[in-house]
Write an enzyme that holds these catalytic residues in place. Structure first.
Site, short mmCIF file in Angstrom:
data_model
loop_
_atom_site.label_atom_id
_atom_site.label_comp_id
_atom_site.label_asym_id
_atom_site.label_seq_id
_atom_site.Cartn_x
_atom_site.Cartn_y
_atom_site.Cartn_z
N ARG A 1 99.07 -56.79 84.18
CA ARG A 1 99.76 -56.69 83.58
C ARG A 1 101.06 -55.34 83.71
NH1 ARG A 1 97.53 -54.13 78.54
NH2 ARG A 1 99.52 -55.67 77.60
N LEU B 1 102.93 -56.01 75.37
CA LEU B 1 103.61 -55.64 76.03
C LEU B 1 102.81 -54.25 76.81
CD1 LEU B 1 106.96 -55.82 74.39
CD2 LEU B 1 106.16 -57.14 76.61
N HIS C 1 107.61 -59.02 62.86
CA HIS C 1 106.06 -58.84 61.96
C HIS C 1 106.02 -59.50 60.56
CE1 HIS C 1 101.74 -58.90 62.47
NE2 HIS C 1 101.60 -58.79 61.22
N ASP D 1 104.71 -49.77 69.76
CA ASP D 1 104.46 -48.76 70.68
C ASP D 1 102.94 -49.66 71.10
OD1 ASP D 1 102.51 -48.87 68.55
OD2 ASP D 1 102.98 -46.88 67.25
N ASP E 1 100.72 -53.52 66.49
CA ASP E 1 102.04 -53.10 65.01
C ASP E 1 102.00 -52.29 64.47
OD1 ASP E 1 103.26 -55.76 65.68
OD2 ASP E 1 100.78 -57.01 65.18
#
Length: 200
Positions: free
Chosen positions: A65, A97, A113, A145, A149
């Site tokens: 990742r 991410l 969202h 962050d 969410d």
């Protein structure tokens, strides 16, 4: 002029709204590139509007990742967007991410969202709202962050849940509101009307 890179994974309806708004003569932002994690339908919107795009698939990075995040970040940097200027907008980007990417771009990294956070975080927000018997849900635009969410909320707009709503019907009504809210937030960030929180 705020240079913006948009991240997508699917059909790109939010991207299309941003591209259309960016082409208006008085727009304070422009979409300089579109990035995707797969060769999705939404890339056609970028082509239609003459905006360059690129794909960075996690499958091409041996399951790392961090390596995928670095490759995605490198692609964005090529268009002049970095930690001190520009904006990265996750608009229907269906991957979490990695921390190295978030550390580089947040708080100049926002997401939309389909719920009124902190209610119903995660990938099934519309379904979860219906299952909970909610009478109201909506849209949130927030800073990304390292949580799911959990970042600082920038703007929200409520959408009523109607009796007999299916997941698809409710989601379509949410998407209509979502597109306009996202465009408004990007404009407000571009003009300084909406300040972003300081970088952690």
């Amino acid at each position: 002029m705020l240079d913006t890179v948009v991240l997508i994974s699917g059909g790109g309806s939010n991207l299309k709204a941003l591209l259309t708004a960016a082409e208006q003569p008085d727009s304070p932002f422009r979409v300089v590139a579109v990035a995707a994690d797969n060769f999705c339908d939404g890339l056609c919107h970028a082509a239609d509007h003459g905006v360059p795009s690129f794909v960075v698939s996690p499958k091409d990075h041996s399951g790392s990742r961090a390596a995928w995040g670095e490759a995605l970040a490198a692609g964005i940097r090529e268009y002049g967007v970095n930690a001190s200027n520009g904006l990265v907008v996750s608009a229907g980007f269906m991957r979490i991410l990695p921390p190295n990417f978030i550390a580089e771009f947040s708080p100049r990294l926002i997401n939309t969202h389909p719920a009124l956070l902190p209610n119903f975080p995660g990938a099934h927000a519309v379904r979860d709202a219906l299952a909970a018997g909610a009478t109201e849900t909506g849209v949130t635009v927030h800073v990304i962050d390292e949580g799911v969410d959990t970042g600082p909320i920038i703007a929200q707009h409520a959408v009523p849940v109607l009796e007999g709503d299916s997941e698809e019907e409710l989601h379509e009504r949410i998407k209509t509101v979502e597109r306009q809210l996202l465009v408004n937030v990007v404009k407000d960030i571009a003009t300084g009307k909406q300040p972003l929180p300081p970088q952690p």
